[in-house]
Design a protein around this motif. Structure first.
Motif, PDB file in Angstrom:
ATOM      1  N   ARG A 194      84.481  -5.832 -13.463  1.00 40.59           N
ATOM      2  CA  ARG A 194      85.922  -5.684 -13.195  1.00 40.59           C
ATOM      3  C   ARG A 194      86.474  -6.827 -12.351  1.00 40.59           C
ATOM      4  NH1 ARG A 194      84.502  -0.418 -11.791  1.00 40.59           N
ATOM      5  NH2 ARG A 194      85.228  -0.726  -9.660  1.00 40.59           N
TER       6      ARG A 194
ATOM      7  N   ARG B  48      83.144   4.512 -10.294  1.00 40.20           N
ATOM      8  CA  ARG B  48      84.480   4.334 -10.877  1.00 40.20           C
ATOM      9  C   ARG B  48      85.466   5.323 -10.265  1.00 40.20           C
ATOM     10  NH1 ARG B  48      87.815   0.870 -11.847  1.00 40.20           N
ATOM     11  NH2 ARG B  48      89.167   1.052 -13.657  1.00 40.20           N
TER      12      ARG B  48
ATOM     13  N   GLN C 289      94.870  -2.864  -9.626  1.00 41.45           N
ATOM     14  CA  GLN C 289      93.513  -2.317  -9.547  1.00 41.45           C
ATOM     15  C   GLN C 289      93.453  -0.853  -9.971  1.00 41.45           C
ATOM     16  OE1 GLN C 289      93.426  -2.538  -4.960  1.00 41.45           O
ATOM     17  NE2 GLN C 289      92.037  -0.851  -5.406  1.00 41.45           N
TER      18      GLN C 289
END
Length: 704
Positions: A371, A429, A527
């Motif tokens: 990411r 996550r 984000q």
């Protein structure tokens, strides 16, 4: 950024060696000597705040195969960059463990080949020096007859009698090695000679399970001893403890009531019942003694408070394209409590060097290559805490597994060989999208902001401590929020910042707002994987870039004027702000004006320094108006007996309290009856800001 780039390059280079064997492997002696030397050196320099780096590798799914269905491999069979599916490897430690981000040790297989093993997200108990602890794992594996014969003599040394095994278990328990104690008590039960001896072992094991935080297992193990006409005293007490730790306070009270009835001489039962009853009252009423929170926080090594969650005014519902959200279930007034939630997990990092030296904290730079993200703080520790909590008591899993996890596809949550299987990447996550950075207390943060005597918009400090509050995680973002979160230890307090009707969606900002360039807020929200569509963001998008640049230049000019202190040309400043106001196309009651509210507040403070209360009042009220407040009855000329009323609450900022303070001082000179109202609104704003108003007079006594 260089660390991230280096790690990405290392991963690319590693990919070129997929499937290759390990070349030039060091010998067992070389690995052991190097490891012990590094261990000795690292322990000499440890202490205080330790900065570590952790990398999240590309995600892969966990194994759902029973160990009985796996095939054995050796170290020499291992291949680089390869997940060895449907395989298992048996190793034993030949060095004491070391712990940094992972628990590390040199291990060997039965052929004598050695390698370094790294275990992530393990409890501190699994980082203890080798010795008694290894018996636990050898004993477990020997049940399926997989311990190599060359390692088995160590197991056979133990005398297999219930009493001997119980004493060994007691030794482990006294060393706080609860997992090994549980294993030995379980083994001793196989040799118990009568029901009395078996009951003693079961009670010993239940206490070890409690200490190991295996609360679900405690309840299952104690059931035969409590669901009988004459329940066992200790079994009832430990069941109550397990229920308390599972936050099932009403059930806990029922068990303790039974215990007190069956065993009236049990003094501890009365104490625990009083404690559990207080938690039930907190859950139902939402009434807390917040001053006591601060006392408890100061006493605890880790600020994990013994209080219950109250959620009486909110409910989770569908929120359209935003998925799920949190909604009011009744009408709420500004400042009223929406929820007070205890963290599911909370990782604390000391906020100064002195605390760090006392607590021996670890600050981690968590890097996720997939990411392109880097996070400084305690998120790595939070992954460990949540992973271990669910593993020990799987009934906790739904609170985390039901949270938003973005586009990551998880295999879910299951059980293999009577043990939970947890997807660690899923937890990572969930944490990335749902955790909150938090101070030790919002009151301390507020005091520091006020002591700096510099208005910095609504920009907030980035906190290294963090936690997950599952219910609060359902609150969606809005720049023009209607709620505010505050923290004391691991308790999050959420209050309404304006009057809310029933069935109103609650929202607060995910990233604090400042007067910034176009798209700044959208970049900060990236984000979380969405774009904000609030009135403020829409206005930013539709406003001409020339106007935005003009505001920026004019704001910078005003700030330069203020830097001259008492010599500042206040009429000039006021004229520039008026020009800035004229550039807004939407009324401030709909679109708060981040570029000018704090300029008006500074102007109000400057006028008070120059003994001009009327202009100070006008500027302070304009500051509130710029934030979207609609206030009636406060402007001159004043009529005695005419109250000041907030018809509409606006965007809440910390400096709202300071603005009410200016009004309070000014009204004292020209309208004393409004001074009292200003002080009341200041106290209400303080309650919203720090979560409580019990410390208001103590905090602001110098301004009284």
């Amino acid at each position: 950024m260089q660390l991230l780039l280096n790690q990405k390059k290392a991963l690319r280079d590693a990919q070129t060696r997929i499937g290759q064997g390990i070349e030039n492997r060091k010998s067992r002696d070389e690995l052991t000597i190097q490891f012990r030397f590094r261990l000795m050196m690292s322990r000499q320099v440890r202490g205080g705040l330790n900065l570590r780096t952790a990398f999240i590798p590309p995600a892969y799914s966990p194994s759902f195969r029973s160990i009985l269905d796996l095939h054995k491999v050796m170290i020499k069979d291992l291949l680089l960059e390869t997940h060895h599916r449907e395989k298992y490897i048996m190793l034993r430690s030949i060095t004491p463990p070391d712990r940094m981000t992972a628990v590390m040790a040199i291990v060997e297989d039965e052929n004598g080949d050695a390698i370094m093993l790294q275990l992530y997200y393990q409890e501190e108990e699994n980082a203890r020096p080798a010795g008694r602890n290894d018996f636990n794992y050898q004993r477990t594996l020997s049940k399926i007859d997989r311990v190599p014969s060359c390692w088995q003599p160590r197991v056979k040394e133990f005398k297999m009698s219930a009493e001997h095994l119980r004493m060994q278990g007691n030794n482990y328990f006294n060393d706080s090695n609860y997992e090994a104690a549980i294993e030995l008590y379980s083994r001793a039960l196989e040799f118990a000679s009568d029901e009395g001896e078996a009951q003693t072992l079961k009670l010993n094991r239940s206490l070890a399970l409690l200490k190991a935080k295996n609360f679900d297992t405690v309840l299952a193990a104690l059931e035969p001893m409590v669901c009988v006409p004459e329940p066992v005293e200790k079994a009832l007490y430990r069941k109550a403890q397990a229920l308390y730790n599972l936050q099932k306070f009403e059930e806990c009270c029922e068990v303790l009531t039974t215990l007190r009835s069956e065993y009236p001489k049990n003094v501890e039962a009365n104490k625990e019942l009083l404690r559990a009853t207080k938690r039930v009252e907190e859950q139902k009423s939402g009434i807390y003694r917040f001053k006591q929170f601060y006392v408890e926080t100061a006493k605890l090594r880790l600020p994990h408070l013994d209080h219950a969650t109250h959620t009486g005014s909110v409910a989770v519902r569908g929120a359209g394209f935003q998925g799920r959200g949190l909604f009011t279930t009744k009408a709420i007034k500004a400042g009223e409590l929406l929820l007070c939630e205890k963290a599911f997990a909370h990782a604390h990092i000391a906020e100064n060097a002195q605390q760090a030296s006392d607590l021996d904290n670890d600050l981690t730079l968590l890097i996720n290559v997939e990411r392109d993200s880097m996070t400084m703080g305690s998120q790595s520790e939070l992954i460990r805490m949540i992973f271990q909590k669910i593993q020990k008591s799987p009934s906790f899993a739904p609170a985390i597994m039901n949270l938003h996890h973005g586009s990551y596809n998880s295999v879910g949550f299951g059980t293999v060989d009577s043990k939970p299987v947890i997807d660690t990447f899923y937890i990572e996550r969930v944490i990335a999208l749902n955790c909150f950075g938090c101070p030790l207390s919002s009151r301390l943060t507020h005091l520091r902001a006020m002591e700096s005597q510099a208005i910095k918009g609504t920009n907030e400090k980035q906190f290294h401590s963090c936690g997950v509050w599952p219910l609060a995680s359902y609150i969606n973002h809005s720049c023009n929020s209607n709620a505010r979160r505050a923290f004391i230890g691991d308790m999050m307090i959420v209050r309404a910042t304006r009057d809310l009707a029933p069935d109103t969606e609650i929202n607060f900002w995910y990233h604090a707002l400042i007067a910034a360039e176009k798209n700044y807020r959208q970049k900060k929200l990236k984000q979380w994987g969405f774009r904000c569509d609030c009135a403020m963001c829409r206005d930013d998008q539709t406003t001409n870039r020339k106007i935005l640049n003009s505001r920026k230049q004019q704001r910078a000019e005003v700030l330069r004027f203020f830097k001259t202190g008492l010599k500042a040309n206040l009429p000039k400043i006021e004229n520039i702000i008026v020009v800035m106001e004229s550039q807004y196309s939407q009324p401030s009651s709909k679109v708060p004006r981040l570029h000018i509210w704090d300029l008006y507040l500074r102007l109000a403070q400057a006028y008070m320094q120059r003994k001009d209360p009327t202009k100070a009042i006008n500027s302070a009220l304009k500051s509130f108006s710029s934030l979207g407040y609609v206030i009636e009855g406060g402007n001159p000329p004043y009529k005695i007996g005419t109250p000041m009323i907030i018809k509409q609450w606006g965007l809440f900022v910390d400096h709202s309290i300071e603005c009410w303070g200016v009004l309070c001082s000014a009204y004292q000179l020209v309208a004393p009856d409004l001074m009292i109202q200003s002080a009341q609104y200041a106290k209400l704003s303080y309650r919203i800001c720090v979560g409580e108003d019990e410390t208001f007079e103590e905090t602001y006594k110098k301004f009284s």
